[in-house]
Write an enzyme that holds these catalytic residues in place. Structure first.
Site, PDB file in Angstrom:
ATOM      1  N   HIS A 125       0.873  -1.181   0.000  1.00 17.09           N
ATOM      2  CA  HIS A 125       0.000   0.000   0.000  1.00 17.09           C
ATOM      3  C   HIS A 125       0.911   1.233   0.000  1.00 17.09           C
ATOM      4  CE1 HIS A 125      -2.807   2.925   1.845  1.00 17.09           C
ATOM      5  NE2 HIS A 125      -3.776   2.121   1.450  1.00 17.09           N
ATOM      6  N   ASP A 203       3.029  -4.624   7.959  1.00 22.24           N
ATOM      7  CA  ASP A 203       1.811  -3.833   7.797  1.00 22.24           C
ATOM      8  C   ASP A 203       0.638  -4.790   7.988  1.00 22.24           C
ATOM      9  OD1 ASP A 203      -0.498  -2.730   6.805  1.00 22.24           O
ATOM     10  OD2 ASP A 203       0.388  -1.947   4.968  1.00 22.24           O
ATOM     11  N   GLN A 206      -4.598  -5.278   6.917  1.00 19.97           N
ATOM     12  CA  GLN A 206      -5.619  -6.198   6.386  1.00 19.97           C
ATOM     13  C   GLN A 206      -5.584  -7.568   7.045  1.00 19.97           C
ATOM     14  OE1 GLN A 206      -7.997  -5.280   4.470  1.00 19.97           O
ATOM     15  NE2 GLN A 206      -7.232  -3.383   3.579  1.00 19.97           N
ATOM     16  N   LYS A 229     -10.353  -0.821  10.470  1.00 13.56           N
ATOM     17  CA  LYS A 229     -10.440  -2.010   9.601  1.00 13.56           C
ATOM     18  C   LYS A 229     -10.954  -3.211  10.381  1.00 13.56           C
ATOM     19  CE  LYS A 229      -7.548  -0.380   6.165  1.00 13.56           C
ATOM     20  NZ  LYS A 229      -8.083   0.161   4.924  1.00 13.56           N
ATOM     21  N   CYS A 369      -4.620   2.409  -3.814  1.00 18.91           N
ATOM     22  CA  CYS A 369      -3.398   2.903  -3.157  1.00 18.91           C
ATOM     23  C   CYS A 369      -2.244   1.922  -3.331  1.00 18.91           C
ATOM     24  CB  CYS A 369      -3.621   3.162  -1.672  1.00 18.91           C
ATOM     25  SG  CYS A 369      -4.879   4.371  -1.369  1.00 18.91           S
TER      26      CYS A 369
HETATM   27  N1  PMP Z   1      -1.892  -0.954   4.419  1.00 19.91           N
HETATM   28  C1  PMP Z   1      -2.850  -1.666   3.841  1.00 19.91           C
HETATM   29  C2  PMP Z   1      -2.545  -3.040   3.345  1.00 19.91           C
HETATM   30  C3  PMP Z   1      -4.134  -1.137   3.705  1.00 19.91           C
HETATM   31  O1  PMP Z   1      -5.089  -1.850   3.115  1.00 19.91           O
HETATM   32  C4  PMP Z   1      -4.393   0.153   4.205  1.00 19.91           C
HETATM   33  C5  PMP Z   1      -5.763   0.775   4.066  1.00 19.91           C
HETATM   34  N2  PMP Z   1      -6.351   0.620   2.839  1.00 19.91           N
HETATM   35  C6  PMP Z   1      -3.351   0.841   4.810  1.00 19.91           C
HETATM   36  C7  PMP Z   1      -2.123   0.262   4.916  1.00 19.91           C
HETATM   37  C8  PMP Z   1      -3.543   2.210   5.369  1.00 19.91           C
HETATM   38  O2  PMP Z   1      -4.463   2.167   6.394  1.00 19.91           O
HETATM   39  P1  PMP Z   1      -4.965   3.518   7.077  1.00 19.91           P
HETATM   40  O3  PMP Z   1      -5.583   4.309   5.953  1.00 19.91           O
HETATM   41  O4  PMP Z   1      -5.943   3.079   8.075  1.00 19.91           O
HETATM   42  O5  PMP Z   1      -3.770   4.194   7.611  1.00 19.91           O
END
Ligand code: PMP
Length: 414
Positions: A125, A203, A206, A229, A369
Site C-alpha cells: 500500500h 503492515d 488487512q 479495519k 493505493c
Molecule cells: N496498508 C494496507 C494493506 C491497507 O489496506 C491500508 C488501508 N487501505 C493501509 C495500509 C492504510 O491504512 P490507514 O488508511 O488506516 O492508515
C-alpha cells in the site's frame, strides 16, 4: 443461512429491518476500505465520554484517573490481541499510515545511510512505500522491491534470498495484500531480515481483522494496524514495537506528555510508550478499538476465517462462470482473505463500481493505493469486492446476478 452477527451492527440491523433511511438494502462489500462498527463499540465510546471524560495521564483527581485507567486498559487489550510481551510495546497512533511513518521518521532517518537498502514488496500500500522513499531521500539508502508471481501473487524463496542481503537494514512487508488478498510469508521474511541484521516491519492493516495475530510468533520488530479495519473507530490505530527498539529510538512528535523534564534549552523523554504519544491522546477511540478487539475475539477468528472462506468461494466460483471477468491475483479462494479484485473486459472499473452502486452494491474501484503493483501487473485500475463475517450468501448471489449483467448494461451483446 442466517447471519447471527448482523444484528450486532446498527448499520446492518437497519438494513435488515428495512427501516434504514440512507442505506436501505445496501450490500456492503468494501470492508477492506473500512469495516462497519457494532453497537458495542459505539456504546463503549459513549460510556467513556459519559463517565470518564477527563484528560488522561495528567489530572490528579479521580475522574482523570478513571480516564487514564480506561486508556491503559485499552492498551492492555491491544497487547493481548496481538500477543505482545508487554503493554509498553503498544503505541497508540491514528492508523497504520501514522504507525509506519513513526518508524520511518524515528528509526529509518536516524539509522540508515548511503549504501544501505530497505526491502519492501511490490504489492505494498502507498503508506508502506512513500515513507521509505522519504527515508531514502534523506539518507541516500536504496529502496529494493520483492517481486511476486504475477498470477498467484506469491513471493518465492529465491526472490527473498536474492533481495534481502547484507546491505538490507529494513524489511517492511504487508501481511495481507489489500489488492491480491494473499498472505505473505512473514516468518520467512523475519528470519531472512534477522539473519542479515535487519529489522522486520509488518503492515497488518488487512491481516489483523481476519486472523489471530501473534507478533512474537511472527518475530516482527514492528507491527502496524488500524482500528477502523477491525470494526473499531476511525482515527485510532496501534504500533507494536519490541521494547529495546522503541527505547533506542528518538520521539516522533514532540510536545505535552511525552517528556520527563523540560528546560529552556532542552528536554528529556518519558518512558515508552508515552515517549511516542505527544499531546492529548485519543482515549475514547482507544477504548472503542479495544471493544472492537474484544468483540472479534468473542466472534472467534476460527469462525471469521471459516465464514471468509465460504463466502469467498461462493463469490469466486460464481465469478468464474461469468464470461470476461478476470481475477487480479490468485483464483484460489483460500488465498484471498475475503478480498476479491477483478476486471471485466471492456468495462472500466470505475464504471463497474458506479453501475453496481445504482444497484445498491458498494465496492471499491481504482488503484487501491497500490500503484506500483498496478504498474507491475500492467493494469490501470481494478474493481474490488471485500467481504467479512457480517456478509451473507444471499448478498453474494445478488452481486453475482448484477455482475453477470454489467457487460450488457455497458452495450455489449455477450
Ligand atoms: N496498508 C494496507 C494493506 C491497507 O489496506 C491500508 C488501508 N487501505 C493501509 C495500509 C492504510 O491504512 P490507514 O488508511 O488506516 O492508515
Amino acid at each position: 443461512m442466517e447471519n447471527k452477527y448482523r444484528k450486532d451492527f446498527p448499520f446492518f440491523k437497519a438494513i435488515d429491518e428495512n427501516n434504514s433511511k440512507h442505506n436501505n438494502g445496501l450490500i456492503y462489500f468494501d470492508t477492506a476500505a473500512t469495516a462497519q462498527r457494532p453497537y458495542l463499540v459505539l456504546d463503549a465510546m459513549s460510556h467513556f465520554y459519559a463517565t470518564a471524560n477527563a484528560n488522561p495521564l495528567r489530572g490528579l483527581y479521580s475522574l482523570s484517573e478513571r480516564a487514564t485507567f480506561a486508556y491503559e486498559d485499552a492498551r492492555s487489550t491491544v497487547a493481548k490481541f496481538i500477543n505482545a510481551n508487554d503493554n509498553s510495546e503498544i503505541i497508540f497512533t491514528r492508523n497504520t499510515t501514522e504507525s509506519l511513518n513513526l518508524i520511518a521518521y524515528s528509526y529509518g532517518v536516524n539509522n540508515l545511510k548511503e549504501g544501505d537498502e530497505i526491502c519492501i514488496s511490490i504489492m505494498e500500500h502507498h503508506s508502506n512505500i512513500i515513507p521509505w522513499q522519504m527515508v531514502c531521500g534523506f539518507t541516500g539508502a536504496k529502496l529494493v522491491y520483492l517481486e511476486c508471481d504475477k498470477q498467484t501473487g506469491e513471493i518465492s524463496d529465491e526472490e527473498i534470498s536474492k533481495k534481502i542481503t547484507k546491505k538490507t537494514k529494513i524489511v517492511s512487508c504487508v501481511h495481507v495484500s489489500n489488492v491480491l488478498g494473499i498472505t505473505n510469508p512473514i516468518k520467512k521474511l523475519s528470519k531472512a531480515a534477522h539473519d542479515v541484521g535487519a529489522i522486520m516491519i509488518v503492515d497488518g492493516a488487512q491481516s489483523s481483522p481476519h486472523f489471530k495475530i501473534d507478533v512474537q510468533d511472527l518475530d516482527a520488530d514492528f507491527f502496524a494496524l488500524s482500528g477502523h479495519k477491525l470494526c473499531g473507530p476511525m482515527g485510532i490505530g496501534a504500533l507494536y514495537g519490541k521494547k529495546e527498539l522503541l527505547e533506542s529510538m528518538p520521539p516522533f512528535l514532540r510536545g505535552g506528555e511525552m517528556i520527563e523534564y523540560v528546560t529552556r534549552e532542552t528536554a528529556t523523554w518519558a518512558e515508552v510508550p508515552h515517549k511516542f504519544e505527544a499531546g492529548t491522546v485519543s482515549a475514547g477511540d482507544a477504548v472503542g478499538m479495544a471493544a472492537a478487539m474484544r468483540y472479534l475475539n468473542n466472534v472467534g477468528f476460527d469462525k471469521i476465517q471459516e465464514h471468509d472462506l465460504i463466502l469467498t468461494k461462493r463469490l469466486m466460483d460464481g465469478m468464474k462462470s461469468i464470461p470476461h471477468v478476470k481475477f487480479v491475483g490468485s483464483d484460489d479462494p483460500s488465498k484471498r482473505c475475503g478480498i476479491v479484485t477483478f476486471t471485466i473486459d471492456g468495462v472500466h472499473p470505475h464504471d463497474i463500481a458506479s453501475l453496481l452502486s445504482e444497484e445498491k452494491i458498494a465496492i471499491r474501484a481504482g488503484h487501491h493505493c497500490a500503484q506500483p503493483l498496478q504498474q507491475y501487473l500492467q493494469i490501470n485500475a481494478s474493481a474490488r469486492a471485500s467481504l467479512y463475517f457480517y456478509n451473507t450468501e444471499a448478498e453474494i448471489d445478488i452481486f453475482l446476478d448484477k455482475l453477470s449483467q454489467l457487460r450488457k448494461w455497458s452495450g455489449y451483446k455477450d
